[in-house]
Design an enzyme around this catalytic site. Structure first.
Site, mmCIF file in Angstrom:
data_model
loop_
_atom_site.group_PDB
_atom_site.id
_atom_site.type_symbol
_atom_site.label_atom_id
_atom_site.label_comp_id
_atom_site.label_asym_id
_atom_site.label_seq_id
_atom_site.Cartn_x
_atom_site.Cartn_y
_atom_site.Cartn_z
ATOM 1 N N ARG A 233 -56.703 9.972 -48.076
ATOM 2 C CA ARG A 233 -55.496 9.539 -48.779
ATOM 3 C C ARG A 233 -54.504 10.688 -48.951
ATOM 4 O O ARG A 233 -53.291 10.467 -48.906
ATOM 5 C CB ARG A 233 -55.866 8.925 -50.125
ATOM 6 C CG ARG A 233 -56.482 7.553 -49.932
ATOM 7 C CD ARG A 233 -57.005 6.961 -51.202
ATOM 8 N NE ARG A 233 -57.290 5.540 -51.005
ATOM 9 C CZ ARG A 233 -57.984 4.786 -51.846
ATOM 10 N NH1 ARG A 233 -58.466 5.311 -52.958
ATOM 11 N NH2 ARG A 233 -58.189 3.520 -51.596
ATOM 12 N N LYS B 86 -70.367 -12.486 -48.322
ATOM 13 C CA LYS B 86 -70.256 -13.815 -48.928
ATOM 14 C C LYS B 86 -68.993 -14.573 -48.556
ATOM 15 O O LYS B 86 -67.902 -14.003 -48.522
ATOM 16 C CB LYS B 86 -70.277 -13.683 -50.458
ATOM 17 C CG LYS B 86 -71.610 -13.271 -50.999
ATOM 18 C CD LYS B 86 -71.530 -13.204 -52.505
ATOM 19 C CE LYS B 86 -72.905 -13.011 -53.120
ATOM 20 N NZ LYS B 86 -72.789 -12.930 -54.580
ATOM 21 N N GLY C 208 -63.292 -1.808 -46.869
ATOM 22 C CA GLY C 208 -64.093 -0.604 -47.079
ATOM 23 C C GLY C 208 -65.287 -0.516 -46.140
ATOM 24 O O GLY C 208 -65.494 0.489 -45.453
ATOM 25 N N GLY D 144 -58.341 -3.677 -51.292
ATOM 26 C CA GLY D 144 -57.842 -4.880 -51.954
ATOM 27 C C GLY D 144 -56.502 -5.364 -51.414
ATOM 28 O O GLY D 144 -56.306 -6.565 -51.213
HETATM 29 P P1 ADP Z 1 -65.484 -5.191 -46.366
HETATM 30 O O1 ADP Z 1 -65.802 -4.136 -47.401
HETATM 31 O O2 ADP Z 1 -65.196 -4.600 -45.037
HETATM 32 O O3 ADP Z 1 -64.433 -6.151 -46.839
HETATM 33 P P2 ADP Z 1 -67.658 -6.848 -47.259
HETATM 34 O O4 ADP Z 1 -67.799 -6.015 -48.489
HETATM 35 O O5 ADP Z 1 -67.155 -8.220 -47.417
HETATM 36 O O6 ADP Z 1 -66.818 -6.058 -46.148
HETATM 37 O O7 ADP Z 1 -69.081 -7.018 -46.566
HETATM 38 C C1 ADP Z 1 -69.912 -5.953 -46.220
HETATM 39 C C2 ADP Z 1 -71.322 -6.199 -46.630
HETATM 40 O O8 ADP Z 1 -71.846 -7.376 -46.040
HETATM 41 C C3 ADP Z 1 -72.211 -5.066 -46.158
HETATM 42 O O9 ADP Z 1 -72.812 -4.462 -47.298
HETATM 43 C C4 ADP Z 1 -73.253 -5.752 -45.283
HETATM 44 O O10 ADP Z 1 -74.544 -5.199 -45.419
HETATM 45 C C5 ADP Z 1 -73.227 -7.165 -45.793
HETATM 46 N N1 ADP Z 1 -73.778 -8.108 -44.811
HETATM 47 C C6 ADP Z 1 -73.314 -8.368 -43.581
HETATM 48 N N2 ADP Z 1 -74.096 -9.236 -42.940
HETATM 49 C C7 ADP Z 1 -75.108 -9.546 -43.780
HETATM 50 C C8 ADP Z 1 -76.258 -10.405 -43.700
HETATM 51 N N3 ADP Z 1 -76.507 -11.127 -42.602
HETATM 52 N N4 ADP Z 1 -77.069 -10.477 -44.771
HETATM 53 C C9 ADP Z 1 -76.799 -9.723 -45.868
HETATM 54 N N5 ADP Z 1 -75.749 -8.910 -46.017
HETATM 55 C C10 ADP Z 1 -74.901 -8.810 -44.975
HETATM 56 MG MG MG Z 2 -67.033 -4.185 -49.157
#
Ligand code: ADP
Ligand code: MG
Length: 398
Positions: free
Chosen positions: A40, A198, A355, A378
């Site tokens: 940053r 999720k 992230g 975000g």
């Molecule tokens: P970002 O931070 O890029 O927006 P998210 O926080 O939504 O991404 O998602 C990342 C998380 O999703 C990681 O911690 C990863 O381990 C988890 N994840 C991905 N696929 C699975 C899965 N099949 N089962 C459980 N967790 C998962």
């Molecule tokens: Mg995340």
């Protein structure tokens, strides 16, 4: 799409001695008084250096941590000033809120100062006009360079833009232009990869994307909810069974919009969630009751690569599997490398954010090969939801 903000190019006239309030994101991770990731700080350099070179008195406004609206010495920006000066390659003063005006009176053209944490004022996060006025009184012009804070309507990100002539900094400009190329006015076909844990955290993203992209690639834990909606038995996988109805609605909306949804057809499963457990690669219909889907399978990952080969634009948020735990990073790494190679080859514009997504791209060693990687978190997600970001909207010239 026409830009609805002015940039430093339109900030013409003599800036010598003009005080420019520049909102940056200096909210860097620190451990034992040292900055552990200076991304940053480096991102703030082009705008601050350019304004300083043009003779402005540059006053950097930024928040640090969550000090609950009152001064908190543990969240002072003072310790960030030196590391910032180091990456900027010139002297930077630190200015406390007490006696700020007197301190600023001694500044010369080209000088740079970091002002104390904006969140030491209760009214910052409430976008209190009095706080915005207090900031505005210190400067002649306002430059917002902090896209990552633009989803918040705070005094230093929104209110201030309405009190002084307002411009986008170089970092903000680059981010808005890249995002516009990806979803505002993209070259088709457009693919979106949405993964992560999720469905519930990305419902609005999915709903927004189905109407805009030609291919929606769903991976990660959220794919399990979609698979369950299609009658697949996902065993002990992470799955939001209460959201299968919503998943169905999204699939219907995609159908109506001629958006092809890609769900994994083979998957990597294990009975234990830890590094390098025994795994099986199976068709989605062969997941056993005690197994968890932890990654997209190699066959599906390869055909997703083929989808990208026929696309001109890619926007990516969320890993395809539990990438932090080997070997469940395989599909994410494979698809990231394909996207990177297509980008380098000139056939794909690729934009990624989030992230964990950025961490996964770094793990794959390809973040630098994407057209644009947003570190905004975000704000990036809200942009993917199609929301207007208050800090950006306030930059619109009136
Ligand atoms: P970002 O931070 O890029 O927006 P998210 O926080 O939504 O991404 O998602 C990342 C998380 O999703 C990681 O911690 C990863 O381990 C988890 N994840 C991905 N696929 C699975 C899965 N099949 N089962 C459980 N967790 C998962
Ligand atoms: Mg995340």
């Amino acid at each position: 799409m026409a830009r609805n903000f002015r940039t430093l190019d339109e900030l013409d006239g003599d800036l010598t001695g003009k005080r420019v309030l520049v909102r940056e994101d200096l909210n860097v991770p620190m451990a034992d008084g040292a900055v552990t990731d200076d991304t940053r700080l480096r991102a703030a350099v082009p705008t601050v250096a350019e304004l300083s070179d043009r003779g402005a008195v540059v006053l950097v406004l930024a928040h640090f941590g969550r000090p609950k609206g009152k001064p908190d010495p543990t969240m002072s920006l003072a310790p960030v000033t030196k590391p910032f000066a180091a990456v900027l390659g010139r002297a930077v003063r630190f200015v406390d809120w007490d006696g700020a005006e007197a301190a600023l009176a001694t500044m010369r053209p080209g000088d740079v100062a970091v002002l104390e944490n904006t969140r030491f004022f209760g009214g910052e996060e409430a976008n209190d006009p009095e706080v915005a006025q207090r900031f505005a009184a210190l400067g002649d012009l306002y430059v917002n360079d902090a896209f990552s804070a633009a989803h918040r309507a705070h005094a230093s990100t929104e209110g201030l833009a309405r009190l002084l002539p307002a411009y986008a900094g170089r970092q903000m400009e680059a981010e808005l232009d890249a995002l516009d190329r990806a979803l505002g006015d993209p070259e088709h076909p457009v693919a979106a990869v949405v993964g992560g844990a999720k469905v519930s955290s990305k419902l609005d993203v999915l709903k927004h994307l189905v109407a805009r992209v030609d291919h929606l690639i769903i991976g990660g834990g959220m794919a399990n909810t979609f698979l369950a909606a299609r009658g697949v038995n996902v065993g002990r996988s992470l799955c939001e069974h209460d959201l299968t109805g919503t998943a169905d609605e999204i699939l219907d909306a995609a159908d109506r919009a001629n958006c092809t949804v890609h769900l994994p057809y083979d998957v990597v499963v294990a009975t234990e969630f830890r590094a390098n457990p025994p795994t099986r690669t199976v068709n989605v219909h062969e997941v056993a009751a005690d197994e968890m889907i932890l990654d997209v399978g190699p066959a599906a990952a390869e055909s997703l690569g083929d989808v990208l080969k026929n696309c001109r634009t890619l926007v990516w948020n969320g890993p395809l599997g539990a990438f932090e735990t080997p070997p469940f990073d395989a599909a994410t790494v494979a698809l990231a490398r394909t996207a990177a190679a297509l980008t380098v080859g000139g056939s794909l514009v690729s934009v990624a954010g989030g992230g964990d997504t950025v961490a996964a791209l770094n793990q794959a060693g390809v973040a630098g090969d994407f057209s644009f990687v947003s570190t905004a978190g975000g704000a990036f997600l809200e942009w993917m939801e199609g929301r207007e970001l208050p800090g950006v909207a306030a930059l619109a010239p009136n």
